[in-house]
Design an enzyme around this catalytic site. Structure first.
Site, mmCIF file in Angstrom:
data_model
loop_
_atom_site.group_PDB
_atom_site.id
_atom_site.type_symbol
_atom_site.label_atom_id
_atom_site.label_comp_id
_atom_site.label_asym_id
_atom_site.label_seq_id
_atom_site.Cartn_x
_atom_site.Cartn_y
_atom_site.Cartn_z
ATOM 1 N N ASP A 99 4.828 7.880 14.713
ATOM 2 C CA ASP A 99 3.697 7.037 14.299
ATOM 3 C C ASP A 99 2.753 7.959 13.542
ATOM 4 O O ASP A 99 2.092 8.819 14.142
ATOM 5 C CB ASP A 99 3.014 6.434 15.535
ATOM 6 C CG ASP A 99 1.800 5.589 15.147
ATOM 7 O OD1 ASP A 99 1.425 5.573 13.955
ATOM 8 O OD2 ASP A 99 1.226 4.963 16.058
ATOM 9 N N LYS A 113 -5.255 4.608 -1.272
ATOM 10 C CA LYS A 113 -4.398 5.309 -2.233
ATOM 11 C C LYS A 113 -5.218 6.255 -3.110
ATOM 12 O O LYS A 113 -4.744 7.323 -3.502
ATOM 13 C CB LYS A 113 -3.631 4.298 -3.091
ATOM 14 C CG LYS A 113 -2.617 3.458 -2.319
ATOM 15 C CD LYS A 113 -1.599 4.313 -1.590
ATOM 16 C CE LYS A 113 -0.454 3.485 -1.020
ATOM 17 N NZ LYS A 113 0.452 4.289 -0.176
ATOM 18 N N PRO A 162 10.668 -4.703 0.891
ATOM 19 C CA PRO A 162 10.150 -5.685 1.856
ATOM 20 C C PRO A 162 8.625 -5.811 1.800
ATOM 21 O O PRO A 162 8.085 -6.903 1.998
ATOM 22 C CB PRO A 162 10.612 -5.123 3.205
ATOM 23 C CG PRO A 162 11.891 -4.411 2.868
ATOM 24 C CD PRO A 162 11.644 -3.780 1.521
ATOM 25 N N TYR A 182 -6.443 -1.012 0.625
ATOM 26 C CA TYR A 182 -5.224 -0.322 0.177
ATOM 27 C C TYR A 182 -5.519 0.538 -1.046
ATOM 28 O O TYR A 182 -5.142 1.717 -1.102
ATOM 29 C CB TYR A 182 -4.174 -1.390 -0.128
ATOM 30 C CG TYR A 182 -2.846 -0.898 -0.629
ATOM 31 C CD1 TYR A 182 -1.838 -0.525 0.254
ATOM 32 C CD2 TYR A 182 -2.569 -0.844 -1.995
ATOM 33 C CE1 TYR A 182 -0.600 -0.107 -0.207
ATOM 34 C CE2 TYR A 182 -1.332 -0.433 -2.463
ATOM 35 C CZ TYR A 182 -0.349 -0.066 -1.570
ATOM 36 O OH TYR A 182 0.875 0.347 -2.027
ATOM 37 N N GLY A 241 12.509 0.218 2.299
ATOM 38 C CA GLY A 241 11.944 0.294 0.953
ATOM 39 C C GLY A 241 12.063 1.635 0.246
ATOM 40 O O GLY A 241 13.151 2.217 0.144
#
Ligand SMILES: NC(=O)c1ccc[n+]([C@@H]2O[C@H](COP(=O)([O-])OP(=O)(O)OC[C@H]3O[C@@H](n4cnc5c(N)ncnc54)[C@H](O)[C@@H]3O)[C@@H](O)[C@H]2O)c1
Length: 255
Positions: A59, A155, A189, A151, A17
């Site tokens: 990670d 953000k 994606p 989410y 992406g």
């Protein structure tokens, strides 16, 4: 002469992406790009096709992994000019549906990952007296987003972290810039996965969703390139929105 010629850039979430598109754009303009991702197979395969790029498994949820990773980049390349914190995951869940596991998973990659990245790149860039940190946010951090509750909160935390790092740097003359990018829907994606879930859950609503404006990963990569380059030397602590007016019109922008 490329726009980021000779710079060393780290990109997280680089296997896919927006991170992948940004890695390609930076490398095409002369940067050495360290493409970091938890997905080793995909990251190695993508990096193999990009000149001046290398893959490193990371990670971002692990502070120890971040420390070892940055030490390795500095050992190999001598410096880090650009850090793009782009790794992220999304879970479709309103506050009513958000479990503690969902909350922690989203924050662990987005909020914690960005915190560790900023914290541990700071001494490297401070010693150089220069550097550009770019944090991938979202329009969800500005408006909220009921269906992706954790989410949007993550953000928003990243947006605030960005401004705090930027002002710390100017107050102390570190020479480090830190900016955030706030895309609306971009064709990656991640978005395709969200669309597929919505399509399956509510087939009658999907035709409406298909009318909504979607940008291309390259639209974001171009902003990353600008913020990584010296062209943006006066831009610090800014929140760069890429949304074709979506945050202004208080609704979805149609194609
Ligand atoms: N696509 C959009 O519409 C959109 C809009 C606004 C913001 N964003 C943000 O842009 C960023 C990139 O999203 P994308 O759409 O390219 O998604 P994507 O799913 O295509 O790519 C995300 C990448 O992050 C990696 N990743 C996930 N967990 C990780 C971890 N723990 N450590 C390291 N890497 C990890 C994945 O392996 C993947 O390669 C995310 O932060 C996302 O929230 C995307």
């Amino acid at each position: 002469m490329g726009r980021v010629e000779g710079k060393v850039a780290i990109v997280t979430g680089a296997a896919s992406g927006l991170g992948l598109a940004s890695s390609k754009r930076l490398a095409a303009e002369g940067a050495t790009v360290v493409m970091a991702d938890i997905n080793r197979d995909q990251g190695e395969a993508e990096a193999a096709n990009i000149e001046r790029a290398e893959f490193a498994a990371l990670d971002v949820t692990s502070e120890a992994a971040w420390q070892a990773f940055i030490a390795g980049v500095v050992e190999r390349h001598g410096r880090v000019d650009v850090l793009l914190n782009c790794a992220g995951i999304v879970k479709l869940a309103s506050i009513e549906e958000t479990t503690e596991d969902i909350w922690r998973a989203v924050h662990s990659v987005g909020t914690d990952g960005t915190f560790y990245g900023c914290k541990h790149i700071l001494p490297v860039m401070k010693a150089q007296g220069a550097g550009s940190i770019i944090n991938m946010c979202s329009t969800a951090s500005i408006q909220g987003a009921p269906g992706i509750f954790a989410y949007a909160a993550s953000k928003a935390a990243i947006r605030a972290m960005t401004k705090s790092v930027a002002t710390l740097s100017t107050e102390n003359r570190y020479g480090i810039r830190c900016n955030s990018i706030h895309p609306f829907n971009m064709d990656t994606p991640m978005l395709q996965g969200v669309q597929e879930i919505v399509r399956q859950a509510n087939p009658t609503a999907f035709p409406d969703m298909e009318k909504v404006w979607v940008g291309e990963p390259e639209d974001v990569a171009n902003m990353v390139l600008f913020l990584a380059s010296e062209e943006s030397k006066a831009v610090n602590g800014a929140a760069m929105v890429i949304d074709n007016t979506a945050t202004i019109v208080q609704g979805n922008v149609l194609k």
